[in-house]
Design an enzyme around this catalytic site. Structure first.
Site, PDB file in Angstrom:
ATOM      1  N   ARG A 128     -16.237 -11.707   3.397  1.00  0.00           N
ATOM      2  CA  ARG A 128     -17.215 -10.759   3.931  1.00  0.00           C
ATOM      3  C   ARG A 128     -17.183 -10.865   5.453  1.00  0.00           C
ATOM      4  NH1 ARG A 128     -16.901  -8.619  -0.184  1.00  0.00           N
ATOM      5  NH2 ARG A 128     -18.499  -8.126  -1.727  1.00  0.00           N
TER       6      ARG A 128
ATOM      7  N   ASP B  47      -9.610  -8.610   6.441  1.00  0.00           N
ATOM      8  CA  ASP B  47      -9.730  -7.512   5.474  1.00  0.00           C
ATOM      9  C   ASP B  47     -11.166  -6.992   5.447  1.00  0.00           C
ATOM     10  OD1 ASP B  47      -8.719  -5.796   3.435  1.00  0.00           O
ATOM     11  OD2 ASP B  47      -9.681  -7.052   1.917  1.00  0.00           O
TER      12      ASP B  47
ATOM     13  N   GLU C  33     -18.432  -2.979   8.960  1.00  0.00           N
ATOM     14  CA  GLU C  33     -17.463  -2.083   8.285  1.00  0.00           C
ATOM     15  C   GLU C  33     -18.112  -0.893   7.576  1.00  0.00           C
ATOM     16  OE1 GLU C  33     -15.787  -5.115   5.545  1.00  0.00           O
ATOM     17  OE2 GLU C  33     -16.439  -3.828   3.907  1.00  0.00           O
TER      18      GLU C  33
ATOM     19  N   HIS D 141     -10.761  -3.561   3.790  1.00  0.00           N
ATOM     20  CA  HIS D 141     -11.390  -4.160   2.603  1.00  0.00           C
ATOM     21  C   HIS D 141     -10.630  -3.751   1.331  1.00  0.00           C
ATOM     22  CE1 HIS D 141     -15.462  -5.903   1.171  1.00  0.00           C
ATOM     23  NE2 HIS D 141     -14.497  -6.201   0.310  1.00  0.00           N
TER      24      HIS D 141
HETATM   25  P1  NAD Z   1     -16.935 -17.303  -6.530  1.00  0.00           P
HETATM   26  O1  NAD Z   1     -18.389 -17.130  -6.760  1.00  0.00           O
HETATM   27  O2  NAD Z   1     -16.037 -17.572  -7.704  1.00  0.00           O
HETATM   28  O3  NAD Z   1     -16.678 -18.466  -5.467  1.00  0.00           O
HETATM   29  C1  NAD Z   1     -17.392 -18.613  -4.274  1.00  0.00           C
HETATM   30  C2  NAD Z   1     -17.379 -20.078  -3.917  1.00  0.00           C
HETATM   31  O4  NAD Z   1     -17.977 -20.220  -2.638  1.00  0.00           O
HETATM   32  C3  NAD Z   1     -18.172 -20.953  -4.912  1.00  0.00           C
HETATM   33  O5  NAD Z   1     -17.376 -22.024  -5.360  1.00  0.00           O
HETATM   34  C4  NAD Z   1     -19.336 -21.430  -4.073  1.00  0.00           C
HETATM   35  O6  NAD Z   1     -19.774 -22.738  -4.433  1.00  0.00           O
HETATM   36  C5  NAD Z   1     -18.719 -21.420  -2.678  1.00  0.00           C
HETATM   37  N1  NAD Z   1     -19.708 -21.495  -1.621  1.00  0.00           N
HETATM   38  C6  NAD Z   1     -21.024 -21.132  -1.636  1.00  0.00           C
HETATM   39  N2  NAD Z   1     -21.594 -21.448  -0.468  1.00  0.00           N
HETATM   40  C7  NAD Z   1     -20.626 -22.014   0.307  1.00  0.00           C
HETATM   41  C8  NAD Z   1     -20.612 -22.566   1.604  1.00  0.00           C
HETATM   42  N3  NAD Z   1     -21.732 -22.620   2.370  1.00  0.00           N
HETATM   43  N4  NAD Z   1     -19.453 -23.063   2.084  1.00  0.00           N
HETATM   44  C9  NAD Z   1     -18.323 -23.052   1.328  1.00  0.00           C
HETATM   45  N5  NAD Z   1     -18.287 -22.570   0.062  1.00  0.00           N
HETATM   46  C10 NAD Z   1     -19.424 -22.037  -0.424  1.00  0.00           C
HETATM   47  O7  NAD Z   1     -16.460 -15.987  -5.765  1.00  0.00           O
HETATM   48  P2  NAD Z   1     -14.977 -15.408  -5.659  1.00  0.00           P
HETATM   49  O8  NAD Z   1     -14.716 -14.490  -6.800  1.00  0.00           O
HETATM   50  O9  NAD Z   1     -14.015 -16.510  -5.392  1.00  0.00           O
HETATM   51  O10 NAD Z   1     -15.144 -14.490  -4.370  1.00  0.00           O
HETATM   52  C11 NAD Z   1     -15.332 -15.035  -3.079  1.00  0.00           C
HETATM   53  C12 NAD Z   1     -15.740 -13.927  -2.137  1.00  0.00           C
HETATM   54  O11 NAD Z   1     -14.635 -13.022  -1.975  1.00  0.00           O
HETATM   55  C13 NAD Z   1     -16.863 -13.022  -2.693  1.00  0.00           C
HETATM   56  O12 NAD Z   1     -18.118 -13.546  -2.391  1.00  0.00           O
HETATM   57  C14 NAD Z   1     -16.620 -11.723  -1.985  1.00  0.00           C
HETATM   58  O13 NAD Z   1     -17.402 -11.733  -0.810  1.00  0.00           O
HETATM   59  C15 NAD Z   1     -15.150 -11.758  -1.606  1.00  0.00           C
HETATM   60  N6  NAD Z   1     -14.343 -10.720  -2.257  1.00  0.00           N
HETATM   61  C16 NAD Z   1     -13.582  -9.903  -1.476  1.00  0.00           C
HETATM   62  C17 NAD Z   1     -12.782  -8.940  -2.055  1.00  0.00           C
HETATM   63  C18 NAD Z   1     -11.891  -8.042  -1.226  1.00  0.00           C
HETATM   64  O14 NAD Z   1     -11.446  -7.003  -1.701  1.00  0.00           O
HETATM   65  N7  NAD Z   1     -11.590  -8.383   0.020  1.00  0.00           N
HETATM   66  C19 NAD Z   1     -12.763  -8.797  -3.443  1.00  0.00           C
HETATM   67  C20 NAD Z   1     -13.551  -9.663  -4.208  1.00  0.00           C
HETATM   68  C21 NAD Z   1     -14.342 -10.622  -3.618  1.00  0.00           C
END
Ligand code: NAD
Length: 331
Positions: free
Chosen positions: A230, A254, A259, A291
């Site tokens: 994000r 990305d 955005e 994105h």
């Molecule tokens: P997820 O929920 O499986 O994993 C997120 C991880 O972040 C968890 O293990 C959590 O414990 C950890 N976390 C929470 N707070 C934290 C902190 N302060 N420091 C470090 N780690 C922390 O989510 P995911 O499916 O792996 O997705 C991650 C992120 O990717 C989503 O939140 C979303 O913002 C982003 N995303 C982007 C796209 C894209 O198209 N660019 C697509 C999907 C998701």
């Protein structure tokens, strides 16, 4: 179920249209984004379906509640764009927690490889018969140190990819998981030792501007930074300041703090009003994409399927396994 589908792009309809029919849903595709100006269009629908650059704030939650809209169906994993607290006891929010973590991780690696080896520049040069290599030197990733912040589904997929490049992988997550081919360290150590830092944590009050002036100062000179999570994880002004001081080897973004309303749209004929975005685009070693980490056939199909399964569960009184805020209770 009648669903108002906001922010429709042609590629959304490929799967949602036929699958929606199979489920017997009446989906009304709206091109406009979901915001305060367009929320009135939800009148008469049972649910709204939104994506990452739509938003639903507390005022809009109340409007939806008054219009008897029962659910917000997010076709994304992240839900920082919805006021979840305001929706409590009023509107059910469901999301797609996982569709293709590999899609996003593979795209993160694509960004890293591009900003490191400058293939985007090479592409343009050779098309113009400029075969010079000046300015295109990269670094081996082999045996370098990568720092992964957030070891959820996408972070873990990224760790697997980084190991394929035989990098030494460090990681940080307040909720560590066992069995990863990576070494959990403190955030401080991630910043201190990493040649590449890649962000895979959600946007929360704890992670907002996790990359800021102070944390950038702790990083190695020439570090590569990749953000597919994000935009607001990075303080853009601090990033630009550091870019001007040659701090980074390369940056792949990305996602971007501001955005909304820009990404996913063709603004090529408009005057750019966002000076920070315009500035970022001037750096030769920064690559900004719109994105699109999720954007593979497999992921799009999975997003449509899970979103409609969520709607089906709601309509038929089945357990709402992907309900935001309740997932932990149901596991
Ligand atoms: P997820 O929920 O499986 O994993 C997120 C991880 O972040 C968890 O293990 C959590 O414990 C950890 N976390 C929470 N707070 C934290 C902190 N302060 N420091 C470090 N780690 C922390 O989510 P995911 O499916 O792996 O997705 C991650 C992120 O990717 C989503 O939140 C979303 O913002 C982003 N995303 C982007 C796209 C894209 O198209 N660019 C697509 C999907 C998701």
């Amino acid at each position: 179920m009648k669903i108002a589908f906001y922010g429709t792009k042609p590629y959304d309809r490929i799967w949602f249209e036929p699958m929606g029919k199979e489920y017997g849903f009446d989906i009304h595709f709206i091109e406009a984004a979901c915001n305060r100006e367009t929320i009135f269009m939800a009148k008469g629908y049972d649910a709204i379906c939104i994506f990452v650059n739509d938003y639903v704030d507390a005022e809009m939650i109340n409007a939806l509640y008054e219009m008897s809209v029962k659910a917000i169906l997010l076709r994304s994993a992240g839900y920082n764009n919805v006021d979840v607290k305001a929706a409590e006891d009023k509107i059910i929010i469901m999301r797609v927690p996982s569709y293709s973590p590999e899609a996003v991780a593979e795209f993160s690696m694509a960004l890293l490889l591009t900003v490191n080896r400058l293939t985007h520049k090479a592409y343009n040069r050779t098309r113009d018969f400029n075969m010079s290599l000046n300015g295109l030197m990269g670094m081996d990733l082999y045996e370098k140190t990568a720092g992964v912040i957030g070891t959820g589904k996408i972070g873990q997929a990224m760790i697997r990819i980084l190991n394929g490049f035989q990098m030494h992988v460090l990681c940080y997550d307040p909720f560590p998981v066992e069995g990863l081919e990576a070494e959990y360290v403190s955030l401080e150590e991630i910043f201190k030792y990493s040649d590449v830092i890649t962000l895979h944590c959600p946007l929360t009050s704890d992670t907002k501007h996790i990359i800021n002036k102070e944390t950038i100062a702790k990083m190695k000179n020439g570090v590569f930074l990749i953000n597919t999570s994000r935009g607001a994880l990075i303080d853009t002004e601090a990033l630009i300041e550091a870019m001007l001081q040659n701090k980074f080897g390369g940056v792949g973004l990305d996602v971007y703090e501001e955005e909304e309303g820009v990404f996913y749209e063709d603004r090529s004929g408009d005057i750019v009003k966002d000076d920070n975005l315009a500035r970022l685009l001037t750096f030769p070693n920064v690559l900004v994409t719109s994105h699109m980490g999720f954007f593979t056939r497999e992921a799009m199909q999975a997003i449509a399927l899970t979103t409609l399964e969520n709607a089906y569960a709601l309509e038929n009184g089945l357990p709402l396994v992907n309900q935001v805020g309740r997932e932990a209770d149901l596991q």
